[in-house]
Design a protein around this motif. Structure first.
Motif, PDB file in Angstrom:
ATOM      1  N   TRP A  80       0.752  -1.280   0.104  1.00  0.00           N
ATOM      2  CA  TRP A  80       0.004   0.134  -0.019  1.00  0.00           C
ATOM      3  C   TRP A  80       0.904   1.397  -0.182  1.00  0.00           C
ATOM      4  O   TRP A  80       0.581   2.386  -0.523  1.00  0.00           O
ATOM      5  CB  TRP A  80      -0.864   0.040   1.272  1.00  0.00           C
ATOM      6  N   ARG A  81       2.107   1.117   0.717  1.00  0.00           N
ATOM      7  CA  ARG A  81       2.995   2.484   0.576  1.00  0.00           C
ATOM      8  C   ARG A  81       3.572   2.658  -0.732  1.00  0.00           C
ATOM      9  O   ARG A  81       3.564   3.544  -1.266  1.00  0.00           O
ATOM     10  CB  ARG A  81       3.984   2.202   1.645  1.00  0.00           C
ATOM     11  N   GLU A  82       3.674   1.637  -1.547  1.00  0.00           N
ATOM     12  CA  GLU A  82       4.041   1.535  -2.887  1.00  0.00           C
ATOM     13  C   GLU A  82       3.223   2.196  -3.878  1.00  0.00           C
ATOM     14  O   GLU A  82       3.334   2.734  -4.595  1.00  0.00           O
ATOM     15  CB  GLU A  82       4.363   0.208  -3.374  1.00  0.00           C
ATOM     16  N   LEU A  83       1.879   1.770  -3.455  1.00  0.00           N
ATOM     17  CA  LEU A  83       0.846   2.171  -4.378  1.00  0.00           C
ATOM     18  C   LEU A  83       0.599   3.703  -4.216  1.00  0.00           C
ATOM     19  O   LEU A  83       0.319   4.598  -5.007  1.00  0.00           O
ATOM     20  CB  LEU A  83      -0.596   1.386  -3.915  1.00  0.00           C
ATOM     21  N   VAL A  84       0.658   4.185  -2.847  1.00  0.00           N
ATOM     22  CA  VAL A  84       0.696   5.646  -2.623  1.00  0.00           C
ATOM     23  C   VAL A  84       1.819   6.060  -3.364  1.00  0.00           C
ATOM     24  O   VAL A  84       1.768   7.361  -3.879  1.00  0.00           O
ATOM     25  CB  VAL A  84       0.596   5.972  -1.123  1.00  0.00           C
ATOM     26  N   PHE A  85       3.081   5.685  -3.275  1.00  0.00           N
ATOM     27  CA  PHE A  85       4.101   6.394  -3.780  1.00  0.00           C
ATOM     28  C   PHE A  85       4.066   6.494  -5.184  1.00  0.00           C
ATOM     29  O   PHE A  85       4.323   7.301  -5.900  1.00  0.00           O
ATOM     30  CB  PHE A  85       5.607   5.564  -3.558  1.00  0.00           C
ATOM     31  N   THR A  86       3.574   5.418  -6.114  1.00  0.00           N
ATOM     32  CA  THR A  86       3.324   5.507  -7.478  1.00  0.00           C
ATOM     33  C   THR A  86       2.269   6.574  -7.903  1.00  0.00           C
ATOM     34  O   THR A  86       2.478   7.388  -8.795  1.00  0.00           O
ATOM     35  CB  THR A  86       2.893   4.148  -7.866  1.00  0.00           C
ATOM     36  N   LEU A  87       1.243   6.752  -6.916  1.00  0.00           N
ATOM     37  CA  LEU A  87       0.397   7.880  -7.404  1.00  0.00           C
ATOM     38  C   LEU A  87       0.842   9.146  -7.124  1.00  0.00           C
ATOM     39  O   LEU A  87       0.723  10.062  -7.969  1.00  0.00           O
ATOM     40  CB  LEU A  87      -0.794   7.602  -6.241  1.00  0.00           C
ATOM     41  N   ILE A  88       1.619   9.338  -6.170  1.00  0.00           N
ATOM     42  CA  ILE A  88       2.427  10.636  -5.911  1.00  0.00           C
ATOM     43  C   ILE A  88       3.372  10.812  -7.097  1.00  0.00           C
ATOM     44  O   ILE A  88       3.439  11.926  -7.612  1.00  0.00           O
ATOM     45  CB  ILE A  88       3.153  10.753  -4.502  1.00  0.00           C
ATOM     46  N   SER A  89       4.223   9.937  -7.390  1.00  0.00           N
ATOM     47  CA  SER A  89       5.144   9.876  -8.428  1.00  0.00           C
ATOM     48  C   SER A  89       4.621  10.229  -9.866  1.00  0.00           C
ATOM     49  O   SER A  89       5.037  11.136 -10.348  1.00  0.00           O
ATOM     50  CB  SER A  89       6.155   8.726  -8.427  1.00  0.00           C
ATOM     51  N   SER A  90       3.560   9.498  -9.904  1.00  0.00           N
ATOM     52  CA  SER A  90       2.622   9.792 -11.133  1.00  0.00           C
ATOM     53  C   SER A  90       1.928  11.258 -11.318  1.00  0.00           C
ATOM     54  O   SER A  90       2.007  11.840 -12.168  1.00  0.00           O
ATOM     55  CB  SER A  90       1.690   8.743 -11.361  1.00  0.00           C
ATOM     56  N   ALA A  91       1.353  11.738 -10.227  1.00  0.00           N
ATOM     57  CA  ALA A  91       0.844  12.833 -10.356  1.00  0.00           C
ATOM     58  C   ALA A  91       1.624  14.088 -10.096  1.00  0.00           C
ATOM     59  O   ALA A  91       1.361  15.109 -10.652  1.00  0.00           O
ATOM     60  CB  ALA A  91      -0.230  12.778  -9.031  1.00  0.00           C
ATOM     61  N   GLY A  92       2.983  13.914  -9.195  1.00  0.00           N
ATOM     62  CA  GLY A  92       3.489  15.061  -9.127  1.00  0.00           C
ATOM     63  C   GLY A  92       5.054  15.153  -8.991  1.00  0.00           C
ATOM     64  O   GLY A  92       5.568  15.996  -9.642  1.00  0.00           O
ATOM     65  N   LEU A  93       5.659  14.135  -8.491  1.00  0.00           N
ATOM     66  CA  LEU A  93       7.039  13.882  -8.447  1.00  0.00           C
ATOM     67  C   LEU A  93       7.844  14.355  -9.852  1.00  0.00           C
ATOM     68  O   LEU A  93       8.884  15.084  -9.670  1.00  0.00           O
ATOM     69  CB  LEU A  93       7.655  12.854  -7.787  1.00  0.00           C
ATOM     70  N   TRP A  94       7.363  13.674 -10.874  1.00  0.00           N
ATOM     71  CA  TRP A  94       8.203  13.729 -12.065  1.00  0.00           C
ATOM     72  C   TRP A  94       8.039  15.092 -12.630  1.00  0.00           C
ATOM     73  O   TRP A  94       8.876  15.705 -13.301  1.00  0.00           O
ATOM     74  CB  TRP A  94       7.637  12.603 -13.136  1.00  0.00           C
ATOM     75  N   TRP A  95       6.844  15.781 -12.376  1.00  0.00           N
ATOM     76  CA  TRP A  95       6.697  17.128 -12.626  1.00  0.00           C
ATOM     77  C   TRP A  95       7.614  18.196 -12.201  1.00  0.00           C
ATOM     78  O   TRP A  95       8.137  19.267 -12.835  1.00  0.00           O
ATOM     79  CB  TRP A  95       5.286  17.782 -12.621  1.00  0.00           C
ATOM     80  N   VAL A  96       7.765  17.908 -10.805  1.00  0.00           N
ATOM     81  CA  VAL A  96       8.865  18.559 -10.178  1.00  0.00           C
ATOM     82  C   VAL A  96      10.331  18.499 -10.576  1.00  0.00           C
ATOM     83  O   VAL A  96      10.866  19.403 -10.844  1.00  0.00           O
ATOM     84  CB  VAL A  96       8.734  18.360  -8.564  1.00  0.00           C
ATOM     85  N   ASP A  97      10.536  17.321 -10.945  1.00  0.00           N
ATOM     86  CA  ASP A  97      11.847  16.937 -11.472  1.00  0.00           C
ATOM     87  C   ASP A  97      12.078  17.609 -12.767  1.00  0.00           C
ATOM     88  O   ASP A  97      13.185  18.385 -13.038  1.00  0.00           O
ATOM     89  CB  ASP A  97      11.971  15.535 -11.916  1.00  0.00           C
ATOM     90  N   LEU A  98      11.166  17.771 -13.484  1.00  0.00           N
ATOM     91  CA  LEU A  98      11.085  18.420 -14.913  1.00  0.00           C
ATOM     92  C   LEU A  98      11.265  19.824 -14.722  1.00  0.00           C
ATOM     93  O   LEU A  98      12.012  20.498 -15.330  1.00  0.00           O
ATOM     94  CB  LEU A  98       9.890  17.963 -15.882  1.00  0.00           C
ATOM     95  N   MET A  99      10.486  20.422 -13.690  1.00  0.00           N
ATOM     96  CA  MET A  99      10.556  21.888 -13.448  1.00  0.00           C
ATOM     97  C   MET A  99      12.077  22.362 -13.029  1.00  0.00           C
ATOM     98  O   MET A  99      12.380  23.286 -13.448  1.00  0.00           O
ATOM     99  CB  MET A  99       9.297  22.365 -12.439  1.00  0.00           C
TER     100      MET A  99
END
Length: 406
Positions: free
Chosen positions: A116-135
């Protein structure tokens, strides 16, 4: 101290950090984060779509199986990527399923908190983290590239700003990479409860191995006693009958004498081997009597001082007998001792043994000496072992094993 994370490297040596590999590793981490984040969106969507497509076949479990599979794949990739900015390996806390097939795999994963922690992390990564990386990457490199490529008399203040941003980019990129890695480790690292469960499984595996070893030892002892030993006895009888038909003082009689001597030696060695595998005195009279019997046949004087219950649990009794046996064998082979002592006490549900010798010492458990195998035996019983062996001696082997009677 050698840094193990990008943050440590930047904090310990802010200037020499610029010439190290850490800024490039951080850049690779964020760049791959954009790629992995994009892939996570695709994998997540495909996994959900595949689960919904199979909804009619596996009602209820198929969509969840797709989400769990997608998050597991993303988490595995993230654990590998973390090595770019964090040298401490992040273990995979997942356990093996009890059965085979998709249903057993999903059933096991659903029970694990890390899923469940991996599922939450995947949601966060898909929704926001990679956008912040790109920014962060666009701010550090894209913005300076745009202003420096269009440099003229009116944009020179922006060019100076862009140059400052570009010079500071190693610190900016590493700061965000370290923060992102710390958050990923928080989600994906095994928790204390999961580590404790894994430790229990390891100890259970050690106990199973110990039980298997004991069962195999008993089987070998029985096969030797009922097979090889009986054949030697039969061979002795055959030689005895042959001697009755052989003239005395003949060459054949001398050969028979040699054969009987060799047979007697082989028989004695086999009996000693069988007695070592499963000593009857241990089974009939307990650990104290077995140790005293072994010490009486030891090549150097051994003082035995054992104040133990008359009968211990079978597994503990057998393990401790072979542990003391092996420890004494090491003393005879390697220590150069003239005397040894075995002392044992039972106190407050704890068996305590001290095995000492006056040899030359210098035993180092970390160097992979013979005491490593002894320590493994003790750990299988949830016990602990300590070794004190300064150069010049004496050597002390201290063993503590929990022992509770039902």
């Amino acid at each position: 101290m050698r840094p193990t994370t990008a943050w440590q490297a930047m904090a310990q040596r802010p200037l020499s950090f610029l010439t190290s590999s850490w800024p490039w590793r951080s850049l690779a981490y964020l760049s791959s984060g954009v790629l992995v984040g994009t892939a996570a969106v695709v994998i997540f969507a495909v996994g959900l779509a595949a689960g919904l497509a199979l909804l009619l076949v596996l009602i209820g479990i198929a969509p969840l199986a797709g989400l769990v599979t997608a998050s597991t794949v993303v988490a595995r990739l993230e654990r590998q990527r973390l090595r770019l900015v964090d040298l401490d390996r992040l273990p995979d806390p997942h356990r093996r399923p009890d059965g085979q097939g998709t249903r057993a795999w999903v059933a096991m994963r659903i029970k694990e908190q890390v899923t469940w922690r991996e599922l939450v992390f995947t949601l966060i990564s898909s929704a926001g983290l990679w956008w912040v990386d790109l920014m962060v990457l666009l701010f550090c490199f894209g913005l300076p590239a745009v202003f420096l490529s269009s440099l003229d008399g009116e944009t020179w203040p922006w060019a100076i700003f862009s140059a400052v941003v570009l010079l500071a980019s190693p610190y900016t990129v590493t700061s965000w990479a370290g923060a992102r890695a710390a958050m990923a480790r928080t989600f994906l690292a095994p928790r204390d409860r999961e580590l404790a469960e894994e430790l229990r499984e390891v100890r259970a595996s050690q106990v199973r191995l110990l039980d298997t070893f004991d069962a195999e030892r008993v089987r070998i002892e029985r096969d030797l006693h009922d097979g090889a030993q009986q054949r030697l006895v039969s061979l002795g009888m055959t030689l005895g009958m042959l001697r009755l038909e052989t003239p005395p003082h003949s060459p054949q009689a001398e050969l028979l004498t040699q054969a009987e001597a060799q047979l007697s030696t082989a028989h004695q060695e086999l009996r000693a081997l069988i007695r070592g595998l499963n000593p009857p005195v241990l089974a009939d009279h307990g650990l104290v009597a077995a140790i005293e019997d072994y010490a009486a046949r030891f090549p150097i004087p051994v003082t035995v001082d054992l104040r133990l219950p008359e009968k211990l649990p079978r597994k503990i009794e057998t393990t401790m007998y072979y542990l003391i046996n092996e420890a004494m064998t090491n003393i005879a082979k390697h220590s150069g001792a003239a005397r040894a002592q075995v002392r044992g006490r039972y106190h407050a549900d704890l068996l305590i043994f001290d095995i000492t010798d006056d040899g030359h010492g210098g035993v180092d458990p970390a160097a992979g000496s013979g005491v490593t195998g002894l320590a493994d035996r003790v750990k299988a019983l949830d016990g602990r072992m300590r070794v004190s062996s300064p150069v010049g001696g004496p050597t002390l082997l201290h063993v503590e094993v929990p022992c509770r009677f039902a």
